[in-house]
Design a protein around this motif. Structure first.
Motif, PDB file in Angstrom:
ATOM      1  N   GLN A  94       0.851  -1.187   0.000  1.00 13.55           N
ATOM      2  CA  GLN A  94       0.000   0.000   0.000  1.00 13.55           C
ATOM      3  C   GLN A  94       0.890   1.241   0.000  1.00 13.55           C
ATOM      4  O   GLN A  94       2.037   1.201   0.414  1.00 13.55           O
ATOM      5  CB  GLN A  94      -0.891   0.005   1.248  1.00 13.55           C
ATOM      6  CG  GLN A  94      -1.808  -1.184   1.340  1.00 13.55           C
ATOM      7  CD  GLN A  94      -2.826  -1.213   0.210  1.00 13.55           C
ATOM      8  OE1 GLN A  94      -3.430  -0.211  -0.124  1.00 13.55           O
ATOM      9  NE2 GLN A  94      -3.008  -2.384  -0.387  1.00 13.55           N
ATOM     10  N   GLY A  95       0.326   2.353  -0.434  1.00 11.76           N
ATOM     11  CA  GLY A  95       1.061   3.609  -0.403  1.00 11.76           C
ATOM     12  C   GLY A  95       1.740   3.897  -1.722  1.00 11.76           C
ATOM     13  O   GLY A  95       1.569   3.204  -2.717  1.00 11.76           O
ATOM     14  N   ALA A  96       2.538   4.948  -1.728  1.00 11.55           N
ATOM     15  CA  ALA A  96       3.216   5.406  -2.934  1.00 11.55           C
ATOM     16  C   ALA A  96       4.610   4.789  -3.028  1.00 11.55           C
ATOM     17  O   ALA A  96       5.210   4.423  -2.019  1.00 11.55           O
ATOM     18  CB  ALA A  96       3.315   6.922  -2.915  1.00 11.55           C
ATOM     19  N   LEU A  97       5.096   4.703  -4.250  1.00  9.76           N
ATOM     20  CA  LEU A  97       6.462   4.233  -4.471  1.00  9.76           C
ATOM     21  C   LEU A  97       7.441   5.085  -3.680  1.00  9.76           C
ATOM     22  O   LEU A  97       8.396   4.568  -3.101  1.00  9.76           O
ATOM     23  CB  LEU A  97       6.805   4.271  -5.969  1.00  9.76           C
ATOM     24  CG  LEU A  97       8.270   4.001  -6.311  1.00  9.76           C
ATOM     25  CD1 LEU A  97       8.663   2.582  -5.894  1.00  9.76           C
ATOM     26  CD2 LEU A  97       8.531   4.220  -7.787  1.00  9.76           C
ATOM     27  N   ARG A  98       7.199   6.378  -3.630  1.00  8.10           N
ATOM     28  CA  ARG A  98       8.082   7.288  -2.903  1.00  8.10           C
ATOM     29  C   ARG A  98       8.278   6.816  -1.464  1.00  8.10           C
ATOM     30  O   ARG A  98       9.395   6.769  -0.959  1.00  8.10           O
ATOM     31  CB  ARG A  98       7.477   8.686  -2.926  1.00  8.10           C
ATOM     32  CG  ARG A  98       8.249   9.686  -2.116  1.00  8.10           C
ATOM     33  CD  ARG A  98       7.524  10.987  -2.045  1.00  8.10           C
ATOM     34  NE  ARG A  98       7.653  11.689  -3.308  1.00  8.10           N
ATOM     35  CZ  ARG A  98       7.287  12.947  -3.478  1.00  8.10           C
ATOM     36  NH1 ARG A  98       6.743  13.612  -2.478  1.00  8.10           N
ATOM     37  NH2 ARG A  98       7.440  13.534  -4.627  1.00  8.10           N
ATOM     38  N   GLU A  99       7.208   6.444  -0.788  1.00  5.74           N
ATOM     39  CA  GLU A  99       7.299   5.993   0.606  1.00  5.74           C
ATOM     40  C   GLU A  99       8.111   4.711   0.727  1.00  5.74           C
ATOM     41  O   GLU A  99       8.939   4.560   1.630  1.00  5.74           O
ATOM     42  CB  GLU A  99       5.907   5.790   1.183  1.00  5.74           C
ATOM     43  CG  GLU A  99       5.104   7.064   1.301  1.00  5.74           C
ATOM     44  CD  GLU A  99       3.633   6.808   1.561  1.00  5.74           C
ATOM     45  OE1 GLU A  99       3.223   5.639   1.714  1.00  5.74           O
ATOM     46  OE2 GLU A  99       2.883   7.795   1.609  1.00  5.74           O
ATOM     47  N   ALA A 100       7.876   3.774  -0.187  1.00  7.19           N
ATOM     48  CA  ALA A 100       8.615   2.514  -0.161  1.00  7.19           C
ATOM     49  C   ALA A 100      10.098   2.749  -0.424  1.00  7.19           C
ATOM     50  O   ALA A 100      10.959   2.154   0.229  1.00  7.19           O
ATOM     51  CB  ALA A 100       8.041   1.539  -1.190  1.00  7.19           C
ATOM     52  N   PHE A 101      10.400   3.629  -1.364  1.00  8.93           N
ATOM     53  CA  PHE A 101      11.800   3.865  -1.701  1.00  8.93           C
ATOM     54  C   PHE A 101      12.512   4.664  -0.608  1.00  8.93           C
ATOM     55  O   PHE A 101      13.690   4.451  -0.353  1.00  8.93           O
ATOM     56  CB  PHE A 101      11.927   4.559  -3.060  1.00  8.93           C
ATOM     57  CG  PHE A 101      13.322   4.475  -3.600  1.00  8.93           C
ATOM     58  CD1 PHE A 101      13.812   3.287  -4.119  1.00  8.93           C
ATOM     59  CD2 PHE A 101      14.163   5.565  -3.560  1.00  8.93           C
ATOM     60  CE1 PHE A 101      15.108   3.182  -4.581  1.00  8.93           C
ATOM     61  CE2 PHE A 101      15.463   5.485  -4.028  1.00  8.93           C
ATOM     62  CZ  PHE A 101      15.941   4.292  -4.544  1.00  8.93           C
ATOM     63  N   VAL A 102      11.793   5.559   0.061  1.00 11.50           N
ATOM     64  CA  VAL A 102      12.387   6.282   1.187  1.00 11.50           C
ATOM     65  C   VAL A 102      12.805   5.295   2.271  1.00 11.50           C
ATOM     66  O   VAL A 102      13.893   5.407   2.847  1.00 11.50           O
ATOM     67  CB  VAL A 102      11.412   7.346   1.748  1.00 11.50           C
ATOM     68  CG1 VAL A 102      11.831   7.811   3.131  1.00 11.50           C
ATOM     69  CG2 VAL A 102      11.323   8.533   0.800  1.00 11.50           C
ATOM     70  N   GLU A 103      11.964   4.307   2.552  1.00 11.13           N
ATOM     71  CA  GLU A 103      12.319   3.300   3.561  1.00 11.13           C
ATOM     72  C   GLU A 103      13.531   2.485   3.117  1.00 11.13           C
ATOM     73  O   GLU A 103      14.433   2.214   3.913  1.00 11.13           O
ATOM     74  CB  GLU A 103      11.128   2.376   3.841  1.00 11.13           C
ATOM     75  CG  GLU A 103      11.413   1.324   4.887  1.00 11.13           C
ATOM     76  CD  GLU A 103      11.873   1.890   6.231  1.00 11.13           C
ATOM     77  OE1 GLU A 103      12.653   1.196   6.918  1.00 11.13           O
ATOM     78  OE2 GLU A 103      11.476   3.012   6.603  1.00 11.13           O
ATOM     79  N   THR A 104      13.573   2.118   1.852  1.00  7.99           N
ATOM     80  CA  THR A 104      14.726   1.387   1.320  1.00  7.99           C
ATOM     81  C   THR A 104      15.989   2.233   1.428  1.00  7.99           C
ATOM     82  O   THR A 104      17.045   1.747   1.833  1.00  7.99           O
ATOM     83  CB  THR A 104      14.471   0.973  -0.140  1.00  7.99           C
ATOM     84  OG1 THR A 104      13.327   0.120  -0.183  1.00  7.99           O
ATOM     85  CG2 THR A 104      15.660   0.255  -0.735  1.00  7.99           C
ATOM     86  N   GLY A 105      15.882   3.505   1.075  1.00 10.70           N
ATOM     87  CA  GLY A 105      17.024   4.406   1.197  1.00 10.70           C
ATOM     88  C   GLY A 105      17.480   4.559   2.632  1.00 10.70           C
ATOM     89  O   GLY A 105      18.685   4.614   2.918  1.00 10.70           O
ATOM     90  N   ASN A 106      16.533   4.607   3.547  1.00  7.45           N
ATOM     91  CA  ASN A 106      16.870   4.712   4.962  1.00  7.45           C
ATOM     92  C   ASN A 106      17.626   3.471   5.445  1.00  7.45           C
ATOM     93  O   ASN A 106      18.573   3.570   6.233  1.00  7.45           O
ATOM     94  CB  ASN A 106      15.601   4.928   5.782  1.00  7.45           C
ATOM     95  CG  ASN A 106      15.915   5.342   7.193  1.00  7.45           C
ATOM     96  OD1 ASN A 106      16.634   6.306   7.419  1.00  7.45           O
ATOM     97  ND2 ASN A 106      15.375   4.610   8.154  1.00  7.45           N
ATOM     98  N   LEU A 107      17.227   2.315   4.968  1.00  9.43           N
ATOM     99  CA  LEU A 107      17.946   1.083   5.327  1.00  9.43           C
ATOM    100  C   LEU A 107      19.373   1.104   4.792  1.00  9.43           C
ATOM    101  O   LEU A 107      20.316   0.704   5.478  1.00  9.43           O
ATOM    102  CB  LEU A 107      17.195  -0.143   4.798  1.00  9.43           C
ATOM    103  CG  LEU A 107      15.859  -0.440   5.468  1.00  9.43           C
ATOM    104  CD1 LEU A 107      15.125  -1.553   4.720  1.00  9.43           C
ATOM    105  CD2 LEU A 107      16.052  -0.797   6.928  1.00  9.43           C
TER     106      LEU A 107
END
Length: 191
Positions: A94-107
């Motif tokens: 769920q949610g936007a790609l932006r949110e998923a990629f921000v989490e990946t970037g944070n990791l």
């Protein structure tokens, strides 16, 4: 000034973090290569670069690690295209790609932070934020002491870019372990 040993250490640390944290699933192929000098500059200035760079909807996730002696800026380039969306927005996400990629970037940034903590005990990591890829053209105006650009390919279908900049307030020299292992999932640290 950043010594050649420290520059090489930043490169090794980024490679380890990207290969361990950017893939969504263990076993996914993640190839990190230096971006060709001219093409990396064009990508950072918002012009076309490969299949995954240069579109009007290109964005970057910016993350920062700071110490008393230096500030490292990790900029991850991504586009909301079909291949990237399919990879990072797995079934039922769920949610936007932006949110998923921000989490990946944070990791990914968290893995860099964990590796650097072995050498610099005073680190803090910023909250990630998203900007238009056009903003990256202004990095040189910030005067980084070290800058490297990379192309990242995941499973030969997802094409990302990465720019690593380091800004120093004093001479910097260290040697990162060749085979460091991340002990953490890259938790978010606020400062």
């Amino acid at each position: 000034m950043i010594s050649p040993r420290a520059q090489h250490s930043f490169e090794r640390i980024f490679h380890r973090a990207a290969q361990s944290r950017l893939p969504v699933q263990a076993g996914d192929a993640c190839v990190v290569t230096p971006a060709p000098k001219g093409l990396a500059h064009e990508r950072d200035n918002g012009r076309a670069h490969g299949r995954a760079h240069g579109r009007a909807d290109a964005e970057v996730v910016v993350l920062t690690i700071s110490s008393v002696v230096f500030r490292l800026m990790l900029i991850l380039h991504f586009e909301d295209d079909e291949a990237t969306r399919a990879y990072f927005m797995r079934e039922g996400a769920q949610g936007a790609l932006r949110e998923a990629f921000v989490e990946t970037g944070n990791l990914c940034c968290g893995a860099i932070n964990q590796d650097l903590l072995r050498h610099f005990p005073d680190l803090g990591m910023s909250t990630p934020y998203v900007l238009s890829a056009n903003c990256v053209a202004h990095i040189d105006g910030l005067g980084p002491d070290y800058r490297a650009a990379y192309d990242v390919s995941i499973n030969d279908t997802v094409q990302l870019g990465a720019t690593v900049c380091v800004f120093t307030s004093a001479p910097l020299d260290f040697v990162a372990d060749e085979e460091a292992v991340e002990e953490s999932g890259g938790e978010l640290e606020l400062f």
